[in-house]
Design a protein around this motif. Structure first.
Motif, PDB file in Angstrom:
ATOM      1  N   GLU A   4      30.328 -10.340 116.524  1.00 43.17           N
ATOM      2  CA  GLU A   4      31.094  -9.261 117.118  1.00 43.17           C
ATOM      3  C   GLU A   4      30.274  -8.562 118.202  1.00 43.17           C
ATOM      4  O   GLU A   4      29.054  -8.616 118.190  1.00 43.17           O
ATOM      5  N   LYS A   5      30.899  -7.955 119.126  1.00 39.37           N
ATOM      6  CA  LYS A   5      30.228  -7.281 120.240  1.00 39.37           C
ATOM      7  C   LYS A   5      29.671  -5.946 119.755  1.00 39.37           C
ATOM      8  O   LYS A   5      30.406  -5.039 119.363  1.00 39.37           O
ATOM      9  N   LEU A   6      28.368  -5.851 119.782  1.00 41.48           N
ATOM     10  CA  LEU A   6      27.728  -4.600 119.395  1.00 41.48           C
ATOM     11  C   LEU A   6      27.825  -3.591 120.525  1.00 41.48           C
ATOM     12  O   LEU A   6      27.806  -3.942 121.705  1.00 41.48           O
ATOM     13  N   ARG A   7      27.868  -2.339 120.115  1.00 35.64           N
ATOM     14  CA  ARG A   7      27.813  -1.268 121.111  1.00 35.64           C
ATOM     15  C   ARG A   7      26.472  -0.550 120.988  1.00 35.64           C
ATOM     16  O   ARG A   7      25.548  -0.837 121.749  1.00 35.64           O
ATOM     17  N   GLU A  27      21.248  -4.636 124.689  1.00 37.96           N
ATOM     18  CA  GLU A  27      20.179  -5.271 125.469  1.00 37.96           C
ATOM     19  C   GLU A  27      18.823  -4.676 125.137  1.00 37.96           C
ATOM     20  O   GLU A  27      17.816  -4.982 125.780  1.00 37.96           O
ATOM     21  N   LEU A  28      18.792  -3.807 124.125  1.00 37.86           N
ATOM     22  CA  LEU A  28      17.585  -3.124 123.641  1.00 37.86           C
ATOM     23  C   LEU A  28      16.962  -2.206 124.689  1.00 37.86           C
ATOM     24  O   LEU A  28      15.743  -2.056 124.764  1.00 37.86           O
ATOM     25  N   LYS A  29      17.816  -1.572 125.455  1.00 37.50           N
ATOM     26  CA  LYS A  29      17.372  -0.501 126.347  1.00 37.50           C
ATOM     27  C   LYS A  29      17.548   0.829 125.618  1.00 37.50           C
ATOM     28  O   LYS A  29      18.575   1.065 124.975  1.00 37.50           O
ATOM     29  N   ASP A  72      27.077   1.030 115.932  1.00 30.48           N
ATOM     30  CA  ASP A  72      27.586  -0.014 115.052  1.00 30.48           C
ATOM     31  C   ASP A  72      26.575  -0.442 113.992  1.00 30.48           C
ATOM     32  O   ASP A  72      26.977  -0.866 112.906  1.00 30.48           O
ATOM     33  N   VAL A  73      25.287  -0.333 114.305  1.00 30.07           N
ATOM     34  CA  VAL A  73      24.257  -0.775 113.365  1.00 30.07           C
ATOM     35  C   VAL A  73      23.153   0.268 113.301  1.00 30.07           C
ATOM     36  O   VAL A  73      22.724   0.800 114.337  1.00 30.07           O
ATOM     37  N   ILE A  74      22.660   0.529 112.097  1.00 32.05           N
ATOM     38  CA  ILE A  74      21.556   1.462 111.871  1.00 32.05           C
ATOM     39  C   ILE A  74      20.442   0.699 111.163  1.00 32.05           C
ATOM     40  O   ILE A  74      20.677   0.071 110.124  1.00 32.05           O
ATOM     41  N   VAL A  75      19.247   0.753 111.736  1.00 37.22           N
ATOM     42  CA  VAL A  75      18.108  -0.013 111.212  1.00 37.22           C
ATOM     43  C   VAL A  75      16.992   0.953 110.808  1.00 37.22           C
ATOM     44  O   VAL A  75      16.335   1.535 111.661  1.00 37.22           O
ATOM     45  N   PRO A  76      16.757   1.137 109.523  1.00 33.63           N
ATOM     46  CA  PRO A  76      15.625   1.962 109.100  1.00 33.63           C
ATOM     47  C   PRO A  76      14.300   1.220 109.297  1.00 33.63           C
ATOM     48  O   PRO A  76      14.193   0.016 109.068  1.00 33.63           O
ATOM     49  N   SER A  77      13.314   1.963 109.733  1.00 36.05           N
ATOM     50  CA  SER A  77      11.944   1.452 109.872  1.00 36.05           C
ATOM     51  C   SER A  77      11.025   2.604 109.497  1.00 36.05           C
ATOM     52  O   SER A  77      11.290   3.758 109.844  1.00 36.05           O
ATOM     53  N   MET A 225      32.451   7.124 115.689  1.00 43.74           N
ATOM     54  CA  MET A 225      33.214   6.064 116.348  1.00 43.74           C
ATOM     55  C   MET A 225      32.698   4.666 116.039  1.00 43.74           C
ATOM     56  O   MET A 225      33.433   3.687 116.135  1.00 43.74           O
ATOM     57  N   GLY A 226      31.404   4.548 115.688  1.00 44.11           N
ATOM     58  CA  GLY A 226      30.835   3.229 115.456  1.00 44.11           C
ATOM     59  C   GLY A 226      31.127   2.701 114.061  1.00 44.11           C
ATOM     60  O   GLY A 226      31.654   3.411 113.202  1.00 44.11           O
TER      61      GLY A 226
END
Length: 467
Positions: A4-7, A27-29, A72-77, A225-226
């Motif tokens: 799916e297209k990530l936002r 694009e990881l900007k 759309d995605v949350i990444v814990p670090s 919204m995500g």
């Protein structure tokens, strides 16, 4: 790449000093960032990391970032030096221990009698409460009643994931991070964890890129919204290493710099690591052990600089220090790093320093010597990449390049290696890494007369000092 297209991708970076929520594009900007200071306080029995301010901050930050670009995605670090223990209802059974806590001598002595071998866990008992196994042992003996209520044990990193998603998990880069809780070669619980009964309570092991569930309503505000998919998450240094793997690199040594300098060399044989030189392994998100060495570089640079700005360092002063044989000897922290048995023995010998420029120059020279020793400790003969704050320290870089004449050294131009590496996980559907570009700047060695002789004399004095 996910189908799916990530936002938007948000990396929740929970460091020891600061907590950040960073919004990335697909694009990881970097699009936007929110930040607060971490909260530490003294508890009745040990120092505590106060978890609740983290989640109050995210309650505000996540909806704000979602309004900029749907998340759309949350990444814990997070840093890998803390563990969380939960009761059946998901509440903390005991407060999260701050790794800067100083355990009582009798606890340390008792733990040393049961700690697993280096060849099993590839980690020695670290200073303070940096070792997960010691944290659990201390809590178990300090509060046996409360500890008896523990139903789930998971890393601090995945505690963040749990609070965000409501799903408890553990993850290999987090669990195997100098913890003594994992048998590095089998990736299963260590013999210590099995004997103590802790392994029965490990949260289920999930891949770092796996989706645990949706962001809980508490964090969504009124108009999120995500999609808000929460991933299992990753140890911060391992996330940094992942970013370079995603650039297609395989035979290289990464120097991940900051408060700590961590050297990663996957090409080294972990069976040949010398634990007395502060070596260990980290396990990457794909489950592969990586030979590592540690040096409290950022902290020791700060101590030795004594307030002098690193930018004051100069080649002229470095050459003067070499010529007059002024040596900074290890170590200015409680760990000797790659030079064994030198913790808290740091000192300057030879002609004294005259000004801040010489102080900054000696700090840069000292750190380059220590990092060169780190590289030896992990048998580094391949390409060297310096990432993080030290990648901007020109004097340090060029001295290090001169100390490693047979290796190519490059400085990473990446501003957010750790968080960009964590964001990579959002682009993964399985163990296949995304293919991402990387900008590296080659470093030419400094032209310093007598540096190799100075290095040999420095090392000889450092290792032969009387206790």
């Amino acid at each position: 790449m996910r189908k799916e297209k990530l936002r938007g991708i948000v990396v929740v970076d929970v460091g020891y000093t600061n907590i950040k929520a960073i919004l990335f594009s697909p694009e990881l900007k970097v699009i936007a960032e929110r930040k607060i200071a971490s909260v530490h306080r003294n508890g009745p029995d040990y120092k505590i990391i106060d978890a609740e301010p983290v989640f109050e901050f995210l309650k505000q930050a996540l909806p704000e970032l979602d309004a900029i670009l749907p998340v759309d995605v949350i990444v814990p670090s997070a840093h890998g030096a803390c563990i969380a223990v939960l009761k059946a209802n998901g509440a903390l059974a005991l407060p999260v221990m701050d790794y800067a806590s100083e355990p009582p001598a009798d606890i340390v002595a008792a733990y040393q009698k049961i700690e697993p071998s280096f060849s099993e866990v590839y980690c020695t008992l670290l200073p303070m409460a940096l070792t997960h196994g010691l944290q659990l042992f201390w809590q178990q003996h300090l509060k046996p009643g409360d500890f008896s209520k523990v139903q789930t044990i998971l890393p601090w990193i995945q505690y963040i994931s749990f609070r965000l998603s409501g799903v408890a998990a553990s993850e290999i880069s987090s669990m195997a991070c100098q913890s003594q809780l994992i048998n590095v070669t089998t990736a299963g619980p260590s013999s210590l964890a099995q004997r103590q009964g802790w392994a029965l309570h490990y949260a289920p092991l999930r891949k770092a890129w796996e989706r645990l569930g949706l962001l809980q309503n508490f964090f969504q505000g009124t108009a999120f919204m995500g999609q808000g998919q929460v991933l299992a998450g990753v140890h911060d240094s391992s996330a940094n290493y992942l970013r370079y793997l995603a650039a297609g690199l395989s035979d290289f040594t990464l120097l991940s710099t900051g408060t700590w300098v961590i050297a990663f060399n996957q090409s080294a044989d972990i069976a040949k690591l010398d634990h007395s030189r502060d070596t260990n392994t980290n396990t990457d998100v794909l489950g592969r052990p990586v030979a590592c060495s540690r040096f409290f570089g950022g902290k020791e640079l700060e101590v030795l600089s004594a307030g002098a700005s690193p930018g004051l360092a100069s080649f002229e002063d470095v050459q003067k220090l070499i010529d007059q044989k002024t040596f900074a000897l290890p170590s200015y922290s409680n760990s000797g790093g790659p030079i064994p048995h030198t913790g808290h023995r740091g000192c300057i010998v030879g002609p004294p320093l005259e000004n801040d420029s010489e102080r900054a120059s000696l700090a840069a020279l000292y750190c380059a010597l220590m990092v060169a020793a780190q590289l030896d400790a992990v048998a580094s003969t391949n390409q060297i990449i310096v990432d993080g704050p030290f990648s901007k320290h020109r004097i340090f870089l060029t001295i290090l390049a001169a100390l490693r004449p047979n290796q190519n050294l490059s400085a990473s131009d990446m501003r957010d290696g750790t968080t960009a590496g964590a964001a990579c996980l959002a682009l993964m559907e399985g163990p296949v890494l995304p293919n991402l570009s990387l900008a590296l700047s080659p470093v030419a060695p400094a032209l310093l007369k007598g540096l190799s002789f100075y290095q040999r004399e420095w090392h000889q004095i450092a290792v032969n000092r009387k206790a």
